[in-house]
Design an enzyme around this catalytic site. Structure first.
Site, PDB file in Angstrom:
ATOM      1  N   SER A   1       9.740   5.414 -13.640  1.00 18.74           N
ATOM      2  CA  SER A   1       8.573   5.283 -13.090  1.00 18.74           C
ATOM      3  C   SER A   1       8.303   5.915 -11.871  1.00 18.74           C
ATOM      4  O   SER A   1       8.368   4.674 -11.485  1.00 18.74           O
ATOM      5  CB  SER A   1       7.627   3.842 -13.614  1.00 18.74           C
TER       6      SER A   1
ATOM      7  N   LYS B   1      20.895   1.147 -10.679  1.00 22.28           N
ATOM      8  CA  LYS B   1      20.532   1.996 -10.958  1.00 22.28           C
ATOM      9  C   LYS B   1      20.500   3.200  -9.508  1.00 22.28           C
ATOM     10  O   LYS B   1      20.317   4.069  -8.976  1.00 22.28           O
ATOM     11  CB  LYS B   1      19.406   2.278 -11.581  1.00 22.28           C
TER      12      LYS B   1
ATOM     13  N   GLU C   1      16.089   2.541  -1.841  1.00 22.29           N
ATOM     14  CA  GLU C   1      16.628   1.185  -2.145  1.00 22.29           C
ATOM     15  C   GLU C   1      18.031   0.667  -1.988  1.00 22.29           C
ATOM     16  O   GLU C   1      18.667  -0.502  -1.325  1.00 22.29           O
ATOM     17  CB  GLU C   1      15.810  -0.111  -2.893  1.00 22.29           C
TER      18      GLU C   1
ATOM     19  N   GLY D   1       0.775  -1.539  -0.033  1.00 26.22           N
ATOM     20  CA  GLY D   1       0.198  -0.198  -0.257  1.00 26.22           C
ATOM     21  C   GLY D   1       1.099   1.385  -0.103  1.00 26.22           C
ATOM     22  O   GLY D   1       0.031   2.501   0.438  1.00 26.22           O
TER      23      GLY D   1
ATOM     24  N   ALA E   1       6.709   6.668  -9.275  1.00 24.66           N
ATOM     25  CA  ALA E   1       4.747   6.520  -8.757  1.00 24.66           C
ATOM     26  C   ALA E   1       3.759   7.625  -8.779  1.00 24.66           C
ATOM     27  O   ALA E   1       2.840   7.257  -9.060  1.00 24.66           O
ATOM     28  CB  ALA E   1       4.722   6.007  -7.144  1.00 24.66           C
TER      29      ALA E   1
ATOM     30  N   GLY F   1       2.527   0.449  -5.448  1.00 27.01           N
ATOM     31  CA  GLY F   1       1.813  -0.036  -5.074  1.00 27.01           C
ATOM     32  C   GLY F   1       0.582   0.659  -6.020  1.00 27.01           C
ATOM     33  O   GLY F   1      -0.631  -0.299  -6.262  1.00 27.01           O
TER      34      GLY F   1
ATOM     35  N   ASN G   1      16.372   8.394  -3.822  1.00 31.24           N
ATOM     36  CA  ASN G   1      17.674   7.566  -4.212  1.00 31.24           C
ATOM     37  C   ASN G   1      18.686   8.636  -4.270  1.00 31.24           C
ATOM     38  O   ASN G   1      19.741   8.972  -3.851  1.00 31.24           O
ATOM     39  CB  ASN G   1      18.095   6.431  -4.759  1.00 31.24           C
TER      40      ASN G   1
HETATM   41  N1  NDP Z   1       7.641   4.742  -5.497  1.00 31.84           N
HETATM   42  C1  NDP Z   1       8.419   4.387  -7.073  1.00 31.84           C
HETATM   43  O1  NDP Z   1       8.165   5.677  -7.688  1.00 31.84           O
HETATM   44  C2  NDP Z   1       9.180   3.489  -7.500  1.00 31.84           C
HETATM   45  C3  NDP Z   1       8.945   2.421  -6.812  1.00 31.84           C
HETATM   46  N2  NDP Z   1       9.524   1.369  -7.064  1.00 31.84           N
HETATM   47  C4  NDP Z   1       9.940   0.086  -6.117  1.00 31.84           C
HETATM   48  O2  NDP Z   1       8.917  -0.361  -5.274  1.00 31.84           O
HETATM   49  C5  NDP Z   1       9.003  -0.964  -3.779  1.00 31.84           C
HETATM   50  C6  NDP Z   1       8.191  -0.193  -3.177  1.00 31.84           C
HETATM   51  O3  NDP Z   1       8.460   1.331  -2.749  1.00 31.84           O
HETATM   52  P1  NDP Z   1       7.369   1.844  -3.161  1.00 31.84           P
HETATM   53  O4  NDP Z   1       5.976   1.495  -2.797  1.00 31.84           O
HETATM   54  O5  NDP Z   1       7.897   3.300  -3.457  1.00 31.84           O
HETATM   55  O6  NDP Z   1       6.980   2.022  -1.236  1.00 31.84           O
HETATM   56  P2  NDP Z   1       7.233   3.057  -0.149  1.00 31.84           P
HETATM   57  O7  NDP Z   1       7.813   3.602   1.056  1.00 31.84           O
HETATM   58  O8  NDP Z   1       6.146   4.366  -0.601  1.00 31.84           O
HETATM   59  O9  NDP Z   1       5.336   2.118   0.339  1.00 31.84           O
HETATM   60  C7  NDP Z   1       6.906   0.540   0.878  1.00 31.84           C
HETATM   61  C8  NDP Z   1       4.977   0.154   1.435  1.00 31.84           C
HETATM   62  O10 NDP Z   1       5.416  -1.139   1.414  1.00 31.84           O
HETATM   63  C9  NDP Z   1       4.859  -1.537   3.071  1.00 31.84           C
HETATM   64  N3  NDP Z   1       6.082  -2.358   3.708  1.00 31.84           N
HETATM   65  C10 NDP Z   1       6.915  -1.975   3.982  1.00 31.84           C
HETATM   66  N4  NDP Z   1       7.969  -3.494   4.258  1.00 31.84           N
HETATM   67  C11 NDP Z   1       6.759  -4.244   4.355  1.00 31.84           C
HETATM   68  C12 NDP Z   1       6.226  -5.126   5.219  1.00 31.84           C
HETATM   69  N5  NDP Z   1       7.409  -5.995   5.090  1.00 31.84           N
HETATM   70  N6  NDP Z   1       5.683  -6.322   5.243  1.00 31.84           N
HETATM   71  C13 NDP Z   1       4.357  -5.896   4.322  1.00 31.84           C
HETATM   72  N7  NDP Z   1       4.422  -4.323   3.761  1.00 31.84           N
HETATM   73  C14 NDP Z   1       5.385  -3.865   3.915  1.00 31.84           C
HETATM   74  C15 NDP Z   1       4.604  -0.277   3.673  1.00 31.84           C
HETATM   75  O11 NDP Z   1       4.003  -0.319   4.670  1.00 31.84           O
HETATM   76  P3  NDP Z   1       3.673   1.069   6.376  1.00 31.84           P
HETATM   77  O12 NDP Z   1       3.139   2.083   5.156  1.00 31.84           O
HETATM   78  O13 NDP Z   1       2.885  -0.498   6.684  1.00 31.84           O
HETATM   79  O14 NDP Z   1       4.919   0.389   6.075  1.00 31.84           O
HETATM   80  C16 NDP Z   1       3.723   0.793   2.409  1.00 31.84           C
HETATM   81  O15 NDP Z   1       3.172   0.545   1.706  1.00 31.84           O
HETATM   82  C17 NDP Z   1      10.647  -0.365  -3.530  1.00 31.84           C
HETATM   83  O16 NDP Z   1      11.318  -0.858  -4.003  1.00 31.84           O
HETATM   84  C18 NDP Z   1      11.334   0.750  -5.209  1.00 31.84           C
HETATM   85  O17 NDP Z   1      12.523   0.331  -4.979  1.00 31.84           O
HETATM   86  C19 NDP Z   1       9.884   0.792  -8.294  1.00 31.84           C
HETATM   87  C20 NDP Z   1       9.569   1.979  -9.308  1.00 31.84           C
HETATM   88  C21 NDP Z   1       9.279   3.561  -8.882  1.00 31.84           C
HETATM   89  O1  13P Z   2      12.407   3.460  -9.525  1.00 33.86           O
HETATM   90  C1  13P Z   2      11.856   4.506  -9.738  1.00 33.86           C
HETATM   91  C2  13P Z   2      11.672   5.494 -10.504  1.00 33.86           C
HETATM   92  O2  13P Z   2      11.885   4.606 -11.657  1.00 33.86           O
HETATM   93  C3  13P Z   2      11.467   5.382  -8.464  1.00 33.86           C
HETATM   94  O3  13P Z   2      13.026   5.839  -7.918  1.00 33.86           O
HETATM   95  P1  13P Z   2      13.162   5.654  -6.141  1.00 33.86           P
HETATM   96  O4  13P Z   2      13.133   4.950  -5.860  1.00 33.86           O
HETATM   97  O5  13P Z   2      14.336   6.346  -5.791  1.00 33.86           O
HETATM   98  O6  13P Z   2      12.224   6.956  -6.164  1.00 33.86           O
END
Ligand code: NDP
Ligand code: 13P
Length: 335
Positions: A138, A191, A281, A12, A140, A16, A256
């Site tokens: 991408s 990256k 990450e 969430g 989010a 996601g 990052n």
């Molecule tokens: N944001 C972006 O632009 C992008 C992100 N990604 C990748 O997607 C992944 C997630 O990133 P992102 O959604 O942005 O991260 P966020 O920090 O926005 O959200 C992380 C989510 O994961 C939940 N979470 C964390 N740890 C756990 C766990 N142990 N069990 C269940 N839920 C958990 C958190 O819940 P809670 O709120 O309860 O802590 C929160 O809902 C990363 O690897 C990132 O690199 C890839 C492309 C784009």
């Molecule tokens: O993966 C991403 C863009 O493609 C998001 O990058 P960050 O996790 O550094 O915000």
């Protein structure tokens, strides 16, 4: 596999939620799982996720749930929690007994404790279930707002990759199918490490020339290590490799890059991590990326300096001096 008509999204957070919106826009039935009940309730009742996507109200109604069993009951699952939580969630998913379709890994990282890519972790935790990977440039926020975005979606068979693409495609989201499951993961993981280096250069105000040089030499590291690990060349120069590297190494929108900027401004990595700021990450993948490179006998000097800055073994100025003082060498491998 047949057509993907329903998708369960696990996570969430920002990504996601944005991917759940993406599936909804594609006309696919979608259910979003979040561990935080407040997020579930807010997504359901207010069409918002103010913790991770502040200022955005969704046009789409999203069905959110706190039940992993419910979300697992779908033609495909997108796993979108941070990389280091992947093993635990996969194991919990297995416990539900409900997983039938492919599980698409959307986190960008390497497991710290084992040095394994997330598809390798999945093979151990959910044997028999097809892995997929979604990665590419991408943010989010951009995706949630419906800005145009293109990503790579990989699976072991073209049929599965194309079915997943069809379930996510919309006028603002263009997935490209791939069968390079391993290669599609490598760009996203590396990256993030390289973006920390570029952010540090920006934070230390070392100039746009230095940032461009670091991005290009960073790509050389990504390419060398990716190739040694078995990634296809087109994947490394594609959306999930070069595409995502360019995005993340050039924008303060990247967490990052921003983490690196703070390092460049003189903050200690431990301070930043202890402050519990936004997810970076690369801070978790840097050390393990260096170990992987050592295993494959590949030089990754930029990743190495990032790992050392994150573990506070080196300052930004020491990192710069180390990189600039490396022995002269050819840019190519021709002599
Ligand atoms: N944001 C972006 O632009 C992008 C992100 N990604 C990748 O997607 C992944 C997630 O990133 P992102 O959604 O942005 O991260 P966020 O920090 O926005 O959200 C992380 C989510 O994961 C939940 N979470 C964390 N740890 C756990 C766990 N142990 N069990 C269940 N839920 C958990 C958190 O819940 P809670 O709120 O309860 O802590 C929160 O809902 C990363 O690897 C990132 O690199 C890839 C492309 C784009
Ligand atoms: O993966 C991403 C863009 O493609 C998001 O990058 P960050 O996790 O550094 O915000």
């Amino acid at each position: 596999m047949g057509a993907v008509k329903s998708i369960g999204v696990i996570g969430g957070g920002a990504w996601g939620t944005a991917l759940a919106l993406t599936a909804a826009r594609a006309g696919t039935t979608v259910r979003l799982w979040a561990r935080d009940p407040a997020t579930v309730s807010e997504v359901r009742t207010k069409q918002q996720n103010t913790k991770y996507l502040p200022g955005i109200t969704f046009d789409e109604d999203l069905n959110a749930t706190s039940s992993l069993k419910e979300v697992a009951d779908a033609d495909a699952i997108l796993l979108v929690t941070p990389a280091q939580s992947t093993r635990a969630i996969l194991s919990a998913l297995k416990e539900t007994g409900n997983v039938r379709g492919p599980v698409v890994l959307c986190a960008k990282g390497i497991e710290q404790t084992t040095g394994k890519l997330l598809s390798q972790v999945m093979k151990e935790e959910l044997p028999g279930i097809e892995p997929g990977v979604l990665s590419g440039p991408s943010f989010a926020d951009d995706v949630a707002k419906g800005l145009p975005t293109a990503v790579t979606v990989a699976a072991h068979t073209a049929k599965t990759a194309l079915s997943l693409c069809e379930a996510l495609q919309s006028p603002c989201f263009r997935p490209y199918a791939s069968i390079d499951v391993l290669g599609t993961q490598i760009g996203g993981a590396l990256k993030n490490v390289l973006a920390i280096a570029c952010g540090a250069v920006a934070g230390r105000k070392l100039g746009a020339s230095a940032q461009a040089a670091l991005t290009a030499r960073g790509f050389a590291e990504l390419n060398r290590l990716g190739s040694a690990m078995g990634a296809q060349g087109e994947t490394l120069t594609g959306l999930s490799g070069l595409g995502d590297l360019v995005l993340t190494c050039s924008s303060t929108q990247s967490r990052n890059f921003s983490f690196g900027m703070r390092l460049g401004e003189g903050f200690m990595a431990s301070e930043l991590i202890a402050a519990g700021g936004k997810l970076a990450e690369g801070a978790y993948s840097a050390q393990v990326a260096v170990k992987l490179a050592q295993k494959h006998e590949i030089e990754v000097p930029i990743c190495d300096t990032v790992a050392r800055m994150v573990s506070e073994d080196m300052t930004i100025d020491e990192a710069l001096n180390t990189l600039m003082a490396r022995p002269l060498k050819s840019e190519t491998d021709f002599f």
